[in-house]
Design a protein around this motif. Structure first.
Motif, PDB file in Angstrom:
ATOM      1  N   LEU A 109       0.831  -1.206   0.000  1.00  0.00           N
ATOM      2  CA  LEU A 109       0.000   0.000   0.000  1.00  0.00           C
ATOM      3  C   LEU A 109       0.867   1.257   0.000  1.00  0.00           C
ATOM      4  CD1 LEU A 109      -2.838  -1.144   2.414  1.00  0.00           C
ATOM      5  CD2 LEU A 109      -2.838  -1.056  -0.088  1.00  0.00           C
ATOM      6  N   ILE A 110       1.955   1.209   0.763  1.00  0.00           N
ATOM      7  CA  ILE A 110       2.845   2.378   0.763  1.00  0.00           C
ATOM      8  C   ILE A 110       3.493   2.561  -0.598  1.00  0.00           C
ATOM      9  CG2 ILE A 110       4.978   3.289   1.730  1.00  0.00           C
ATOM     10  CD1 ILE A 110       4.038   1.885   4.353  1.00  0.00           C
ATOM     11  N   ALA A 111       3.880   1.441  -1.194  1.00  0.00           N
ATOM     12  CA  ALA A 111       4.469   1.531  -2.534  1.00  0.00           C
ATOM     13  C   ALA A 111       3.457   2.101  -3.511  1.00  0.00           C
ATOM     14  CB  ALA A 111       4.942   0.159  -2.991  1.00  0.00           C
ATOM     15  N   CYS A 112       2.183   1.709  -3.371  1.00  0.00           N
ATOM     16  CA  CYS A 112       1.132   2.261  -4.230  1.00  0.00           C
ATOM     17  C   CYS A 112       1.053   3.774  -4.065  1.00  0.00           C
ATOM     18  CB  CYS A 112      -0.224   1.657  -3.867  1.00  0.00           C
ATOM     19  SG  CYS A 112      -0.458   0.010  -4.509  1.00  0.00           S
ATOM     20  N   LEU A 113       1.129   4.186  -2.794  1.00  0.00           N
ATOM     21  CA  LEU A 113       1.068   5.610  -2.508  1.00  0.00           C
ATOM     22  C   LEU A 113       2.224   6.344  -3.185  1.00  0.00           C
ATOM     23  CD1 LEU A 113      -1.091   6.796  -0.622  1.00  0.00           C
ATOM     24  CD2 LEU A 113       0.723   7.137   1.048  1.00  0.00           C
ATOM     25  N   LEU A 114       3.402   5.714  -3.118  1.00  0.00           N
ATOM     26  CA  LEU A 114       4.592   6.340  -3.695  1.00  0.00           C
ATOM     27  C   LEU A 114       4.572   6.306  -5.217  1.00  0.00           C
ATOM     28  CD1 LEU A 114       7.357   4.947  -1.343  1.00  0.00           C
ATOM     29  CD2 LEU A 114       6.712   7.321  -1.620  1.00  0.00           C
ATOM     30  N   ILE A 211      16.055   3.588  -0.112  1.00  0.00           N
ATOM     31  CA  ILE A 211      16.123   4.848  -0.867  1.00  0.00           C
ATOM     32  C   ILE A 211      15.990   4.587  -2.367  1.00  0.00           C
ATOM     33  CG2 ILE A 211      17.593   6.813  -1.421  1.00  0.00           C
ATOM     34  CD1 ILE A 211      18.838   6.388   1.390  1.00  0.00           C
ATOM     35  N   GLY A 212      16.699   3.584  -2.847  1.00  0.00           N
ATOM     36  CA  GLY A 212      16.660   3.268  -4.269  1.00  0.00           C
ATOM     37  C   GLY A 212      15.252   2.940  -4.725  1.00  0.00           C
ATOM     38  N   THR A 213      14.530   2.190  -3.893  1.00  0.00           N
ATOM     39  CA  THR A 213      13.166   1.819  -4.262  1.00  0.00           C
ATOM     40  C   THR A 213      12.256   3.037  -4.315  1.00  0.00           C
ATOM     41  OG1 THR A 213      13.495  -0.293  -3.181  1.00  0.00           O
ATOM     42  CG2 THR A 213      11.246   0.359  -3.619  1.00  0.00           C
ATOM     43  N   VAL A 214      12.360   3.857  -3.273  1.00  0.00           N
ATOM     44  CA  VAL A 214      11.507   5.045  -3.235  1.00  0.00           C
ATOM     45  C   VAL A 214      11.783   5.918  -4.452  1.00  0.00           C
ATOM     46  CG1 VAL A 214      11.012   7.161  -1.979  1.00  0.00           C
ATOM     47  CG2 VAL A 214      11.292   5.022  -0.740  1.00  0.00           C
ATOM     48  N   GLY A 221       6.606   6.819 -11.395  1.00  0.00           N
ATOM     49  CA  GLY A 221       5.258   7.348 -11.237  1.00  0.00           C
ATOM     50  C   GLY A 221       5.109   8.691 -11.935  1.00  0.00           C
ATOM     51  N   ILE A 222       6.043   9.597 -11.631  1.00  0.00           N
ATOM     52  CA  ILE A 222       5.960  10.931 -12.231  1.00  0.00           C
ATOM     53  C   ILE A 222       6.084  10.856 -13.744  1.00  0.00           C
ATOM     54  CG2 ILE A 222       7.145  13.145 -12.406  1.00  0.00           C
ATOM     55  CD1 ILE A 222       7.863  12.799  -9.427  1.00  0.00           C
ATOM     56  N   PHE A 223       7.035  10.040 -14.188  1.00  0.00           N
ATOM     57  CA  PHE A 223       7.302   9.957 -15.625  1.00  0.00           C
ATOM     58  C   PHE A 223       6.094   9.394 -16.368  1.00  0.00           C
ATOM     59  CE2 PHE A 223       9.079   7.937 -19.412  1.00  0.00           C
ATOM     60  CZ  PHE A 223       9.780   9.007 -19.936  1.00  0.00           C
ATOM     61  N   LEU A 224       5.577   8.257 -15.881  1.00  0.00           N
ATOM     62  CA  LEU A 224       4.452   7.635 -16.566  1.00  0.00           C
ATOM     63  C   LEU A 224       3.229   8.550 -16.539  1.00  0.00           C
ATOM     64  CD1 LEU A 224       4.723   3.923 -15.441  1.00  0.00           C
ATOM     65  CD2 LEU A 224       5.347   4.931 -17.624  1.00  0.00           C
ATOM     66  N   GLY A 225       3.031   9.236 -15.399  1.00  0.00           N
ATOM     67  CA  GLY A 225       1.913  10.171 -15.313  1.00  0.00           C
ATOM     68  C   GLY A 225       2.048  11.270 -16.334  1.00  0.00           C
ATOM     69  N   ALA A 226       3.264  11.819 -16.430  1.00  0.00           N
ATOM     70  CA  ALA A 226       3.497  12.913 -17.379  1.00  0.00           C
ATOM     71  C   ALA A 226       3.274  12.434 -18.802  1.00  0.00           C
ATOM     72  CB  ALA A 226       4.915  13.448 -17.216  1.00  0.00           C
ATOM     73  N   VAL A 227       3.755  11.238 -19.105  1.00  0.00           N
ATOM     74  CA  VAL A 227       3.588  10.699 -20.454  1.00  0.00           C
ATOM     75  C   VAL A 227       2.101  10.561 -20.779  1.00  0.00           C
ATOM     76  CG1 VAL A 227       3.873   8.629 -21.848  1.00  0.00           C
ATOM     77  CG2 VAL A 227       5.798   9.519 -20.562  1.00  0.00           C
ATOM     78  N   SER A 228       1.348   9.989 -19.828  1.00  0.00           N
ATOM     79  CA  SER A 228      -0.077   9.797 -20.073  1.00  0.00           C
ATOM     80  C   SER A 228      -0.761  11.136 -20.303  1.00  0.00           C
ATOM     81  CB  SER A 228      -0.736   9.090 -18.880  1.00  0.00           C
ATOM     82  OG  SER A 228       0.038   8.004 -18.474  1.00  0.00           O
ATOM     83  N   GLY A 229      -0.448  12.064 -19.395  1.00  0.00           N
ATOM     84  CA  GLY A 229      -1.066  13.381 -19.520  1.00  0.00           C
ATOM     85  C   GLY A 229      -0.729  14.021 -20.844  1.00  0.00           C
ATOM     86  N   TYR A 230       0.518  13.904 -21.244  1.00  0.00           N
ATOM     87  CA  TYR A 230       0.960  14.546 -22.486  1.00  0.00           C
ATOM     88  C   TYR A 230       0.236  13.954 -23.684  1.00  0.00           C
ATOM     89  CZ  TYR A 230       3.888  15.701 -26.449  1.00  0.00           C
ATOM     90  OH  TYR A 230       4.327  16.129 -27.669  1.00  0.00           O
ATOM     91  N   ILE A 231       0.198  12.623 -23.740  1.00  0.00           N
ATOM     92  CA  ILE A 231      -0.399  11.973 -24.903  1.00  0.00           C
ATOM     93  C   ILE A 231      -1.884  12.307 -25.005  1.00  0.00           C
ATOM     94  CG2 ILE A 231      -1.007   9.733 -25.885  1.00  0.00           C
ATOM     95  CD1 ILE A 231       1.688   8.737 -24.769  1.00  0.00           C
ATOM     96  N   ALA A 258       6.594  -5.082  -6.544  1.00  0.00           N
ATOM     97  CA  ALA A 258       8.055  -5.160  -6.440  1.00  0.00           C
ATOM     98  C   ALA A 258       8.579  -4.034  -5.563  1.00  0.00           C
ATOM     99  CB  ALA A 258       8.688  -5.090  -7.833  1.00  0.00           C
ATOM    100  N   GLY A 259       7.994  -2.840  -5.719  1.00  0.00           N
ATOM    101  CA  GLY A 259       8.408  -1.722  -4.877  1.00  0.00           C
ATOM    102  C   GLY A 259       8.137  -2.016  -3.412  1.00  0.00           C
ATOM    103  N   GLY A 260       6.981  -2.616  -3.137  1.00  0.00           N
ATOM    104  CA  GLY A 260       6.664  -2.978  -1.760  1.00  0.00           C
ATOM    105  C   GLY A 260       7.691  -3.945  -1.190  1.00  0.00           C
ATOM    106  N   ALA A 261       8.093  -4.914  -2.010  1.00  0.00           N
ATOM    107  CA  ALA A 261       9.107  -5.870  -1.555  1.00  0.00           C
ATOM    108  C   ALA A 261      10.416  -5.154  -1.256  1.00  0.00           C
ATOM    109  CB  ALA A 261       9.317  -6.951  -2.610  1.00  0.00           C
TER     110      ALA A 261
END
Lengths: 362, 299
Positions: A109-114, A211-214, A221-231, A258-261
């Protein structure tokens, strides 16, 4: 008793044991006949005794290391791991992985949030304000996206791509699907290589205090969001969403899994509970890697869907329907697979590793 | 290895008293790792240092690269020209993925903790309890490789240098260690004793050297070819002088100073074979006893 006498006396047994080790190397102990196993175990104990004798007498480093190695190899053979088989693999995917996932759902859930929160934010921001996209996405990517999801982009597949592929595939199969499948197979390989690699890295970097995971989660997250928004802001929204919705179910969820792990690893170091940090890392690391392995399997499925189904030439309504179905399947799988024995599993788990403060929650 | 032991054990502080082996008594910073098995036997493993592991890594890296190139040139490229270039490319990418992420895990799981490079360097991965490595720990330690390999394995090397057992992060995570495999070889017959005369009983006092000292001599002389003649004699002289003093040796002084190895050998012969007769009786009795089933003591 004299050292030389001792060697003379015991040497035949040692040789016998050596021979046994050589013969049975690579074989599992359980496949050997019973009498051999009993002689083996007897010899192992005898030689352990010899080793102890030599140690207590101080009869020389070389002899000791020789016997030490004999015993070590015997020990390794004796306690060798049971052979792995495909039944195990099925059992893992059908029950063990979702169970472990549910047992550690807090991290997910935390990974989802991140992952999903920054994704949503950057999606909204970029969609309403497309100029900002260039701050996140490199120029050449943007033109690539325009081309891909544009009117005559790669997704409208029947216009192009019959250049070299159909020279040989004419005989048996339908050339159109043949070339389509062929091109897509290359993409499947690419997605597996790329996406699963990223997710595994995202998990592994968790060992650096998380740190690496976060970082990976936030960045993606930011990148994929930006890509979606842009397209979508460029007016290709329908084509893009119908493409993404199917494999997104497995892909996006698996990234968060995987991020959660990875976060589990980080938290094991930061909050070791009553163990030492290394102990806690080892204990929870073994659980975390099993979750990450499940995420990798999900990503392989996602890659297949992305390669073969998502670009297929079906009406968008069908794709939306199938995509929603897949989301439902992922949800049901993670929530209910292996549930019937869940309580027993939890009991066993908690009896071996008493739950501790900071174990389940952050 | 042998020479350092020789020096240690003849140093003035310890004289000829060798410290007894007490497992778990103290942790020495060194290459030895001790593991206690369920049979209450203490096994010692020789840990592998960073340099050895680096060589193994390089070998593995070469093999992995060559594997990919070979698969591409001899399998993928010819087939790509014949049929379905895309599918072949996809297959190649999948192979590449397995090569990057699965090479170590697969080889360590199925070849008893060894990859090809490790095998070439005589290294092996085991779990901390001395057990063979299994799939999940192996996967864990090799996934963590991507954290270790940051800055050209800088993270991994730092972690190796900071931990007692030379573990990189992946090893710490999975609870594994990399050990050196020694070749199984019974030490060869040490001293050719029939050419050597024991010391004259009249020349020595009543001092009896300990077993440890005798087997030290035994091993030292057994491995004398490892050292040069001068160096070997220089090392032997230390022990010989000390022993001569303790024995109150009053025979030929030259023998101690000029032929210390011969002196040591004759000391060895004197003490380990003087009571041959008595020993023989003991051995016979032992043989008789151990032929009876259910008894195996070596006293």
């Amino acid at each position: 008793m004299n050292k030389h006498k001792f060697i003379q006396k015991r040497r035949p047994q040692w040789k016998k044991f050596e021979l046994f080790l050589k013969e049975s190397s690579g074989k599992s102990l359980s496949k050997l006949p019973a009498d051999k196993i009993s002689t083996f175990s007897q010899l192992l104990r005898e030689i352990s005794h010899d080793l102890a004798t030599i140690r207590s007498r101080g009869w020389g480093h070389e002899l000791m290391s020789y016997l030490n190695d004999l015993v070590a190899r015997g020990h390794n053979l004796f306690y060798s791991a049971p052979p792995t088989n495909f039944g195990r693999f099925y059992q893992y995917l059908a029950a063990d992985f979702p169970r472990l996932f549910r047992a550690n759902i807090g991290y997910f859930l935390i990974a989802c949030l991140l992952f999903f929160l920054p994704m949503g934010v950057s999606w909204c921001v970029v969609q309403n304000n497309p100029d900002l996209a260039s701050r996140v996405i490199p120029e050449e990517y943007m033109t690539q996206f325009d081309h891909m999801y544009g009117e005559e982009g790669g997704l409208n597949s029947d216009t192009e791509n019959t250049t070299e592929g159909d020279t040989n595939s004419e005989e048996a199969e339908d050339p159109a699907t043949g070339t389509f499948g062929d091109q897509r197979a290359a993409m499947a390989g690419f997605y597996i290589n790329n996406n699963v690699g990223i997710a595994l890295k995202c998990f592994a970097l968790g060992v650096l205090l998380g740190i690496g995971t976060v970082y990976t989660l936030l960045f993606n997250g930011i990148f994929l969001g930006a890509v979606s928004g842009y397209i979508i802001s460029q007016g290709n929204g329908d084509r893009f969403l119908s493409f993404v919705i199917s494999h997104g179910s497995f892909e996006l969820t698996a990234i968060a899994v995987a991020g959660g792990a990875g976060l589990m690893l980080g938290n094991a170091i930061i909050h070791p509970g009553q163990r030492t940090r290394f102990q806690s890392l080892q204990l929870r690391g073994l659980e975390a890697v099993q979750i990450a392995g499940g995420a990798a399997a999900m990503l392989v499925i996602a890659a297949m869907i992305e390669a073969f189904w998502s670009p297929a030439d079906f009406p968008n309504e069908v794709k939306y329907a199938v995509g929603s179905g897949l989301w439902l399947i992922v949800f049901l799988y993670l929530t209910f697979a292996g549930l019937q024995t869940d309580s027993r599993f939890r009991l066993r788990r908690s009896s071996t590793t008493p739950p501790q403060e900071g174990d389940q929650h952050r | 290895m042998a020479s350092t032991i020789t020096l240690d054990e003849t140093s003035p502080a310890t004289d000829d008293v060798v410290e007894p082996f007490i497992p778990g008594n103290r942790e020495i910073l060194g290459l030895e790792m001790q593991v206690e098995t369920p049979e209450n036997v203490v096994l010692s493993y020789q840990l592998a240092g960073p340099s050895q592991r680096y060589v193994a890594y390089l070998i593995d890296f070469l093999i992995r690269t060559m594997m990919l190139v070979a698969i591409f040139m001899f399998f993928i490229a010819p087939l790509m020209e014949l049929l379905m270039p895309g599918a072949m490319l996809g297959l190649f990418l999948v192979i590449m993925f397995l090569n990057t992420w699965g090479y170590y895990t697969i080889s360590e799981t199925f070849f008893k903790g060894k990859s090809i490079g490790k095998h070439a360097c005589g290294l092996r991965v085991i779990r901390e309890g001395g057990y063979p490595i299994t799939f999940w720990p192996s996967l864990l330690r090799n996934l963590a490789r991507s954290a270790d390999s940051i800055i050209f394995y800088g993270v991994g090397i730092t972690s190796m240098l900071l931990t007692r057992r030379f573990q990189r992060l992946g090893d710490l995570l999975a609870g594994t260690v990399v050990v050196q495999e020694r070749s199984l070889e019974l030490p060869r017959k040490p001293i050719i004793l029939n050419k050597i005369k024991p010391l004259d009983k009249n020349d020595i006092g009543s001092f009896l050297p300990r077993d440890e000292v005798l087997s030290l001599i035994d091993e030292f002389i057994g491995r004398r070819h490892v050292l040069t003649y001068e160096r070997g004699h220089a090392l032997a002289a230390q022990l010989a002088k000390r022993l001569a003093k303790r024995l109150h040796y009053s025979g030929d002084e030259k023998k101690v100073s000029e032929y210390p190895m011969a002196f040591l050998a004759s000391v060895y012969k004197t003490f380990s074979f003087s009571q041959d007769q008595e020993e023989q009786e003991l051995v016979d009795e032992y043989n008789k006893r151990s032929e009876m089933p259910g008894e195996d003591t070596y006293e």
